[in-house]
Write a protein that holds these residues in place. Structure first.
Motif, PDB file in Angstrom:
ATOM      1  N   GLU A 189       0.871  -1.277  -0.031  1.00 46.76           N
ATOM      2  CA  GLU A 189      -0.084  -0.117   0.040  1.00 46.76           C
ATOM      3  C   GLU A 189       1.085   1.302   0.124  1.00 46.76           C
ATOM      4  N   GLN A 190       0.319   2.286  -0.811  1.00 48.08           N
ATOM      5  CA  GLN A 190       1.255   3.732  -0.387  1.00 48.08           C
ATOM      6  C   GLN A 190       0.522   4.318   0.395  1.00 48.08           C
ATOM      7  N   GLN A 191       1.447   4.994   1.346  1.00 49.63           N
ATOM      8  CA  GLN A 191       1.080   5.779   2.440  1.00 49.63           C
ATOM      9  C   GLN A 191       1.306   7.252   2.361  1.00 49.63           C
ATOM     10  N   THR A 192       0.691   8.105   1.415  1.00 49.39           N
ATOM     11  CA  THR A 192       1.193   9.385   1.288  1.00 49.39           C
ATOM     12  C   THR A 192       0.385  10.282   1.612  1.00 49.39           C
ATOM     13  N   THR A 193       0.354  11.128   2.581  1.00 52.70           N
ATOM     14  CA  THR A 193      -0.646  12.012   3.050  1.00 52.70           C
ATOM     15  C   THR A 193      -0.276  13.583   3.172  1.00 52.70           C
ATOM     16  N   LEU A 194      -0.910  14.352   3.100  1.00 52.86           N
ATOM     17  CA  LEU A 194      -0.459  15.735   3.373  1.00 52.86           C
ATOM     18  C   LEU A 194      -0.139  15.940   4.740  1.00 52.86           C
ATOM     19  N   HIS A 195      -0.686  15.382   5.642  1.00 59.08           N
ATOM     20  CA  HIS A 195      -0.054  15.461   6.935  1.00 59.08           C
ATOM     21  C   HIS A 195       1.548  15.019   7.227  1.00 59.08           C
ATOM     22  N   ALA A 196       1.409  13.578   6.686  1.00 58.20           N
ATOM     23  CA  ALA A 196       2.984  12.990   6.732  1.00 58.20           C
ATOM     24  C   ALA A 196       3.857  13.736   5.954  1.00 58.20           C
ATOM     25  N   LEU A 197       3.466  14.406   4.894  1.00 54.31           N
ATOM     26  CA  LEU A 197       4.457  15.278   4.125  1.00 54.31           C
ATOM     27  C   LEU A 197       4.832  16.319   4.932  1.00 54.31           C
ATOM     28  N   ILE A 198       4.002  17.107   5.477  1.00 52.64           N
ATOM     29  CA  ILE A 198       4.096  18.063   6.420  1.00 52.64           C
ATOM     30  C   ILE A 198       5.150  17.732   7.593  1.00 52.64           C
ATOM     31  N   LYS A 199       4.757  16.774   8.118  1.00 53.53           N
ATOM     32  CA  LYS A 199       5.636  16.374   9.293  1.00 53.53           C
ATOM     33  C   LYS A 199       7.068  16.143   8.827  1.00 53.53           C
ATOM     34  N   THR A 200       7.118  15.571   7.609  1.00 51.35           N
ATOM     35  CA  THR A 200       8.311  15.194   7.248  1.00 51.35           C
ATOM     36  C   THR A 200       9.357  16.251   6.877  1.00 51.35           C
ATOM     37  N   ILE A 201       8.785  17.411   6.162  1.00 49.67           N
ATOM     38  CA  ILE A 201       9.380  18.619   5.964  1.00 49.67           C
ATOM     39  C   ILE A 201       9.956  19.474   6.895  1.00 49.67           C
ATOM     40  N   THR A 202       8.820  19.599   7.862  1.00 48.96           N
ATOM     41  CA  THR A 202       9.150  20.411   9.152  1.00 48.96           C
ATOM     42  C   THR A 202       9.815  19.847  10.275  1.00 48.96           C
ATOM     43  N   ALA A 203      10.021  18.470  10.304  1.00 53.21           N
ATOM     44  CA  ALA A 203      10.693  17.703  11.340  1.00 53.21           C
ATOM     45  C   ALA A 203      12.010  18.481  11.751  1.00 53.21           C
TER      46      ALA A 203
END
Length: 477
Positions: A339-353
């Protein structure tokens, strides 16, 4: 021991044999010795009176003339392995019943333990008055035939168990053999196919192929891995790889052809998927090079030094790399599917971490609203935008001071999504500082061009607010 002084008259019935003039020097013994098959004679009691070299070779022993009875085999067996007493062997039976026996199957064991299968043809011999005076027996070695039969049985088993369709046809194109693989592939049973023209499998627009194949077969040619289309019983078409070989008779004449047909439908689909993947990979690689080139060009416009340029480009490429890692499928233990698990929240957390250094065990970056799936090119575009928002906040805004906070609110508005970026607790926003350089170029190149949306910024006293809108059909989901 052999009786080398035996005269022609000593063999049953020889005194009656007449020779045309001129007489030959050949004796009956000479003739029997020259035979390739085992031959021997007995008297009326079954004692051996003569045997040729072929008989001795088959028995693996030389019998004693006048002493050995019925036959000289060390041991005898029926074909099923049951022991056969010598006094019940074919020769003994022929003498006892005073009648010829034709082709009885027997197995002889030699003194060295090897066994040989043979057919026995014992025939009683009578004198002119009808008295039994002996018998003659010929033993036909079946070893080579059994080997050939066994090989043929193995070959038939292989043919029948093959997943490939294997069939044979004569030179008129009529089917003479049809295996189970052919039944599965084409849908016809052997009863339905044998005797029918092979053209029943060939679409009308390809009948000329059969004429060409038969012509080449008559010339003795082989046809290997010829890819074509055939028709099943239900009328559906199937792609196959066809190999055709001539069938020859014992005298070398070509009498037909064997065909092996393999279904290549799945292979074709795999090749198409592979080509699609290669094209997609080529497209993506080119896009990456283009994107990298654009990053360098655009970043150079706002970089003060080469080191600043290197740092900025590296940071932006790293952000894209982190975003890309979200697109790598992972295996679900619950469903055993990828399964592909790509969401807007996951992207925001990855970039801002990297910039979210927690204060009092509380995150400095709060995310709220529905989590929206994203994929494809939208992921790259949003990753670059979020990276710019975050790095600007770290340089000039809320994330540049310990007490600063960022609130990110997502919303699903039907045919589009919105993202509101609100900074709190940072220094007073400087409109001029944050409006120059790469961020301005992103508005036209990324938001409007790739996301089909709009972006607006508001420098409020408490901090910068950004309102981003993107078309949902551009999110790649």
């Amino acid at each position: 021991m052999r009786d080398t002084d035996t005269t022609p008259g000593d063999f049953p019935g020889e005194e009656e044999r007449q020779f045309d003039e001129p007489r030959s020097d050949l004796t009956t013994q000479d003739i029997l010795e020259a035979l390739p098959e085992a031959v021997y004679t007995t008297d009326a009691k079954g004692c051996i009176t003569f045997y040729n070299k072929a008989a001795s070779a088959m028995w693996g022993i030389a019998p004693q003339i006048g002493m050995s009875e019925f036959c000289s085999s060390w041991k005898l067996y029926w074909p099923d392995g049951t022991p056969l007493p010598h006094d019940e062997c074919p020769m003994a039976t022929a003498l006892r019943e005073r009648k010829a026996i034709r082709g009885l199957d027997v197995v002889a064991e030699r003194p060295d333990g090897t066994r040989v299968s043979f057919l026995a043809f014992p025939t009683p011999v009578f004198d002119a008055e009808g008295n039994l005076i002996g018998a003659v027996n010929m033993l036909v070695d079946l070893t080579e035939q059994l080997i050939t039969d066994e090989a043929a049985q193995r070959f038939r088993a292989i043919v029948e168990s093959s997943d490939d369709a294997i069939l044979a046809k004569d030179l008129n194109g009529r089917i003479v053999n049809w295996n189970q693989g052919a039944e599965r592939l084409f849908g016809y049973s052997a009863e339905e196919a044998i005797g029918k023209p092979v053209t029943m499998l060939i679409p009308m627009d390809r009948h000329n192929e059969e004429l060409n194949i038969l012509s080449r077969i008559r010339r003795g040619e082989r046809i290997d891995h010829y890819e074509t289309i055939r028709r099943r019983k239900d009328g559906s078409l199937i792609e196959i790889s066809l190999s055709v070989s001539p069938i020859r008779s014992r005298d070398g004449r070509i009498i037909g052809a064997s065909k092996i047909a393999r279904d290549i439908t799945e292979r074709r689909r795999a090749e198409e998927r592979q080509q699609l993947l290669i094209r997609e990979m080529d497209h993506r690689v080119k896009n990456l090079f283009t994107l990298a080139g654009s990053l360098v060009t655009l970043s150079a416009r706002s970089a003060a030094t080469p080191a600043d340029l290197a740092f900025t480009v590296s940071a932006r490429l790293n952000a894209l790399s982190q975003a890309h890692s979200l697109t790598v499928p992972r295996k679900s233990e619950a469903t055993d599917r990828r399964e592909q698990q790509t969401t807007l929240h996951a992207l925001i957390k990855t970039i801002t971490a990297p910039y979210d250094d927690e204060v009092d065990i509380q995150s400095r970056i709060a995310i709220s609203g529905p989590d929206i799936a994203i994929a494809g090119g939208a992921l790259t575009s949003l990753a670059l935008l979020l990276h710019e928002f975050t790095t600007n906040a770290a340089k000039y805004g809320a994330l540049s001071v310990p007490e600063g906070r960022v609130e990110i609110s997502c919303a699903d508005e039907g045919d589009h999504i919105t993202l509101d970026w609100s900074e709190r607790g940072g220094p007073t926003a400087d409109h001029q500082t944050q409006d120059d350089g790469f961020g301005t170029l992103l508005v036209s190149a990324t938001v409007q061009g790739q996301l089909g949306g709009e972006i607006s910024r508001d420098w409020k006293p408490q901090g910068l607010s950004i309102h981003l809108m993107a078309a949902k059909d551009r999110l790649g989901t």
